[in-house]
Design a protein around this motif. Structure first.
Motif, mmCIF file in Angstrom:
data_model
loop_
_atom_site.group_PDB
_atom_site.id
_atom_site.type_symbol
_atom_site.label_atom_id
_atom_site.label_comp_id
_atom_site.label_asym_id
_atom_site.label_seq_id
_atom_site.Cartn_x
_atom_site.Cartn_y
_atom_site.Cartn_z
ATOM 1 N N ALA A 10 6.951 -5.678 13.953
ATOM 2 C CA ALA A 10 7.108 -5.768 15.412
ATOM 3 C C ALA A 10 6.716 -4.462 16.108
ATOM 4 C CB ALA A 10 8.548 -6.126 15.754
ATOM 5 N N TRP A 11 6.473 -3.423 15.335
ATOM 6 C CA TRP A 11 6.130 -2.117 15.903
ATOM 7 C C TRP A 11 4.801 -2.185 16.664
ATOM 8 C CZ3 TRP A 11 3.387 2.231 12.866
ATOM 9 C CH2 TRP A 11 3.306 3.400 13.650
ATOM 10 N N GLN A 12 4.781 -1.653 17.873
ATOM 11 C CA GLN A 12 3.555 -1.583 18.671
ATOM 12 C C GLN A 12 2.771 -0.342 18.236
ATOM 13 O OE1 GLN A 12 2.719 -4.121 20.948
ATOM 14 N NE2 GLN A 12 4.438 -5.016 19.809
ATOM 15 N N HIS A 13 2.065 -0.481 17.141
ATOM 16 C CA HIS A 13 1.365 0.659 16.535
ATOM 17 C C HIS A 13 0.081 0.998 17.294
ATOM 18 C CE1 HIS A 13 -1.756 -1.942 14.834
ATOM 19 N NE2 HIS A 13 -0.790 -2.789 14.508
ATOM 20 N N PRO A 14 -0.450 2.198 17.080
ATOM 21 C CA PRO A 14 -1.657 2.627 17.797
ATOM 22 C C PRO A 14 -2.961 2.353 17.053
ATOM 23 C CG PRO A 14 -0.703 4.501 16.654
ATOM 24 C CD PRO A 14 0.195 3.316 16.353
ATOM 25 N N PHE A 15 -2.911 1.607 15.948
ATOM 26 C CA PHE A 15 -4.071 1.448 15.075
ATOM 27 C C PHE A 15 -4.894 0.207 15.419
ATOM 28 C CE2 PHE A 15 -0.391 3.006 12.437
ATOM 29 C CZ PHE A 15 -0.715 4.348 12.525
ATOM 30 N N ALA A 16 -6.117 0.171 14.872
ATOM 31 C CA ALA A 16 -6.953 -1.021 15.021
ATOM 32 C C ALA A 16 -6.351 -2.189 14.252
ATOM 33 C CB ALA A 16 -8.368 -0.735 14.530
ATOM 34 N N GLN A 17 -5.760 -1.876 13.101
ATOM 35 C CA GLN A 17 -5.147 -2.899 12.258
ATOM 36 C C GLN A 17 -4.146 -2.233 11.328
ATOM 37 O OE1 GLN A 17 -7.475 -4.917 8.990
ATOM 38 N NE2 GLN A 17 -7.252 -6.697 10.342
ATOM 39 N N LEU A 18 -3.035 -2.903 11.087
ATOM 40 C CA LEU A 18 -2.010 -2.371 10.184
ATOM 41 C C LEU A 18 -1.645 -3.423 9.151
ATOM 42 C CD1 LEU A 18 0.115 -0.290 9.300
ATOM 43 C CD2 LEU A 18 1.650 -1.234 11.047
ATOM 44 N N THR A 19 -1.793 -3.062 7.879
ATOM 45 C CA THR A 19 -1.397 -3.927 6.776
ATOM 46 C C THR A 19 -0.219 -3.281 6.069
ATOM 47 O OG1 THR A 19 -3.705 -4.599 6.494
ATOM 48 C CG2 THR A 19 -2.176 -5.139 4.711
ATOM 49 N N LEU A 20 0.885 -4.012 5.982
ATOM 50 C CA LEU A 20 2.125 -3.463 5.437
ATOM 51 C C LEU A 20 2.431 -4.028 4.058
ATOM 52 C CD1 LEU A 20 4.364 -3.746 8.607
ATOM 53 C CD2 LEU A 20 3.695 -1.591 7.533
ATOM 54 N N SER A 21 3.007 -3.187 3.211
ATOM 55 C CA SER A 21 3.541 -3.632 1.931
ATOM 56 C C SER A 21 4.581 -2.609 1.483
ATOM 57 C CB SER A 21 2.420 -3.772 0.894
ATOM 58 O OG SER A 21 2.925 -4.403 -0.276
ATOM 59 N N THR A 22 5.041 -2.772 0.271
ATOM 60 C CA THR A 22 6.020 -1.829 -0.272
ATOM 61 C C THR A 22 5.317 -0.611 -0.873
ATOM 62 O OG1 THR A 22 5.993 -2.852 -2.461
ATOM 63 C CG2 THR A 22 7.552 -3.739 -0.840
ATOM 64 N N ASP A 23 6.074 0.458 -1.004
ATOM 65 C CA ASP A 23 5.536 1.649 -1.669
ATOM 66 C C ASP A 23 5.199 1.340 -3.125
ATOM 67 O OD1 ASP A 23 8.283 1.309 -2.224
ATOM 68 O OD2 ASP A 23 8.632 3.451 -2.488
ATOM 69 N N LEU A 24 5.927 0.401 -3.715
ATOM 70 C CA LEU A 24 5.653 0.005 -5.094
ATOM 71 C C LEU A 24 4.273 -0.633 -5.241
ATOM 72 C CD1 LEU A 24 9.036 -1.561 -6.225
ATOM 73 C CD2 LEU A 24 7.850 0.282 -7.389
ATOM 74 N N TYR A 25 3.942 -1.530 -4.329
ATOM 75 C CA TYR A 25 2.675 -2.260 -4.456
ATOM 76 C C TYR A 25 1.475 -1.326 -4.294
ATOM 77 C CZ TYR A 25 -1.055 -5.631 -3.802
ATOM 78 O OH TYR A 25 -2.223 -6.335 -3.929
ATOM 79 N N ILE A 26 1.500 -0.447 -3.288
ATOM 80 C CA ILE A 26 0.352 0.452 -3.109
ATOM 81 C C ILE A 26 0.268 1.441 -4.265
ATOM 82 C CG2 ILE A 26 0.341 0.200 -0.599
ATOM 83 C CD1 ILE A 26 1.493 3.151 -0.555
ATOM 84 N N ALA A 27 1.417 1.806 -4.823
ATOM 85 C CA ALA A 27 1.408 2.713 -5.980
ATOM 86 C C ALA A 27 0.765 2.035 -7.181
ATOM 87 C CB ALA A 27 2.823 3.161 -6.312
ATOM 88 N N CYS A 28 1.052 0.741 -7.349
ATOM 89 C CA CYS A 28 0.469 -0.013 -8.464
ATOM 90 C C CYS A 28 -1.036 -0.153 -8.283
ATOM 91 C CB CYS A 28 1.135 -1.382 -8.560
ATOM 92 S SG CYS A 28 0.873 -2.206 -10.147
ATOM 93 N N LEU A 29 -1.476 -0.449 -7.053
ATOM 94 C CA LEU A 29 -2.902 -0.544 -6.768
ATOM 95 C C LEU A 29 -3.610 0.766 -7.098
ATOM 96 C CD1 LEU A 29 -3.158 -2.426 -3.327
ATOM 97 C CD2 LEU A 29 -3.796 -3.278 -5.588
ATOM 98 N N GLY A 30 -3.041 1.868 -6.641
ATOM 99 C CA GLY A 30 -3.660 3.167 -6.883
ATOM 100 C C GLY A 30 -3.647 3.556 -8.347
ATOM 101 N N ALA A 31 -2.547 3.296 -9.019
ATOM 102 C CA ALA A 31 -2.389 3.717 -10.411
ATOM 103 C C ALA A 31 -3.367 3.017 -11.345
ATOM 104 C CB ALA A 31 -0.959 3.469 -10.880
ATOM 105 N N HIS A 32 -3.721 1.768 -11.018
ATOM 106 C CA HIS A 32 -4.553 0.977 -11.925
ATOM 107 C C HIS A 32 -5.892 0.549 -11.322
ATOM 108 C CE1 HIS A 32 -0.978 0.930 -14.376
ATOM 109 N NE2 HIS A 32 -0.291 0.319 -13.443
ATOM 110 N N HIS A 33 -6.106 0.904 -10.028
ATOM 111 C CA HIS A 33 -7.308 0.437 -9.323
ATOM 112 C C HIS A 33 -7.464 -1.070 -9.470
ATOM 113 C CE1 HIS A 33 -10.061 4.018 -8.145
ATOM 114 N NE2 HIS A 33 -8.836 4.153 -7.698
ATOM 115 N N SER A 34 -6.334 -1.723 -9.474
ATOM 116 C CA SER A 34 -6.302 -3.159 -9.685
ATOM 117 C C SER A 34 -4.924 -3.659 -9.292
ATOM 118 C CB SER A 34 -6.569 -3.484 -11.157
ATOM 119 O OG SER A 34 -6.248 -4.821 -11.463
ATOM 120 N N ASP A 35 -4.840 -4.957 -8.949
ATOM 121 C CA ASP A 35 -3.515 -5.522 -8.682
ATOM 122 C C ASP A 35 -2.929 -6.158 -9.932
ATOM 123 O OD1 ASP A 35 -5.113 -7.710 -8.867
ATOM 124 O OD2 ASP A 35 -4.714 -8.482 -6.855
ATOM 125 N N SER A 36 -3.439 -5.706 -11.098
ATOM 126 C CA SER A 36 -2.882 -6.117 -12.381
ATOM 127 C C SER A 36 -2.441 -4.864 -13.132
ATOM 128 C CB SER A 36 -3.922 -6.882 -13.206
ATOM 129 O OG SER A 36 -3.370 -7.268 -14.450
#
Length: 297
Positions: free
Chosen positions: A91-117
């Motif tokens: 619900a936040w009125q952010h200043p960005f063109a687009q905002l995609t939200l997830s948990t810190d866990l999910y983005i950490a997993c993506l970065g750690a493995h360069h994959s969603d597996s």
């Protein structure tokens, strides 16, 4: 003429939030750090930290703050596994063109493995774990400072102060470590510790964690007991992740280098080095959503 677009990845946790800004070609433009960004702890503070770090990277990249309107953001925050806080962030009125939200866990997993597996265990101010397999996410731990986060920096700090207070009351053994705790906190009696920590943030408790590891390495029995209990729990978390056929398991977070040598040996040998930082995973998420939006249009 169309304005250039940018991609911003933000990793927000209980102690700080980190940001990475890239151009459309994937070139690093700037990185920065601001304060805590866990909406479940303090939504107002989290939003202020996110706004601050977003503006900081623009300044560091020699871009105007108005360029945030041309920036596509991927953001992974602690606490967004709880639906109510995710709704508040959406619900936040952010200043960005687009905002995609997830948990810190999910983005950490993506970065750690360069994959969603893959799978990760985060050990920082808090502790939690995630396995991603065949499009599904399996999350464990991360129940918050008061209810869980065992093995984390905040948990170690809390155990330390509990032991110190029991030692002061003559109910638990003292040690050089406990004496060092009183010096570190600047407290000389139980009342001062209580006044200093009774309503403190998890980040303040986590500040004690390096002291715990320092004295554990010096064979202090009290410190060793705390570290071993936390490491045993984190080893159990890793075993839980293995049941999801996770080919890669990475330990990340500020305390992971310190805690890995204390994990059970069968877990230590399975750990893989993370490929990239969580904020890089957040950018991957932002780019994926950007591609989907562009295709729709």
């Amino acid at each position: 003429m169309q304005n250039p677009c940018y991609f911003l990845g933000i990793d927000g946790g209980g102690s700080k939030c980190k940001a990475r800004l890239e151009d459309a070609q994937g070139n690093l433009l700037a990185e920065s750090v601001a304060g805590p960004a866990n909406p479940a702890r303090d939504l107002k503070l989290a939003l202020a930290s996110i706004q601050q770090v977003s503006e900081q990277v623009m300044v560091l990249a020699n871009l105007p703050i108005t360029a945030l309107a041309d920036t596509y953001v991927g953001m992974g925050l602690a606490g967004l596994n709880l639906p109510s806080y995710k709704s508040q962030m959406q619900a936040w009125q952010h200043p960005f063109a687009q905002l995609t939200l997830s948990t810190d866990l999910y983005i950490a997993c993506l970065g750690a493995h360069h994959s969603d597996s893959g799978a990760i265990v985060i050990v920082g101010t808090g502790s939690s774990a995630l396995a991603c397999h065949q499009g599904q996410q399996f999350e464990y731990g991360g129940h918050g400072f008061l209810l869980g986060d065992k093995g984390s920096g905040a948990w170690m700090g809390l155990q330390t102060l509990r032991w110190a207070l029991e030692s002061f009351d003559g109910l638990a053994q003292s040690s050089p470590f406990i004496e060092a705790v009183f010096r570190f906190t600047g407290c000389t009696d139980a009342a001062q510790i209580i006044e200093s920590y009774l309503t403190s943030s998890s980040a303040k408790f986590a500040n004690l964690a390096p002291l715990v590891f320092e004295y554990a390495e010096q064979n202090d029995s009290v410190a060793i007991g705390i570290v071993k209990e936390g490491a045993s729990y984190l080893s159990a978390l890793a075993r839980k992740l293995q049941r999801h056929d996770s080919q890669r398991i990475a330990f990340i977070g500020g305390l992971s280098p310190s805690v890995i040598p204390w994990l059970d040996e069968d877990i230590q040998v399975t750990i893989k080095q993370p490929i990239a930082a969580p904020e890089c995973g957040a950018i991957m998420m932002a780019k994926k959503q950007f591609a989907i939006s562009t295709k729709r249009n």
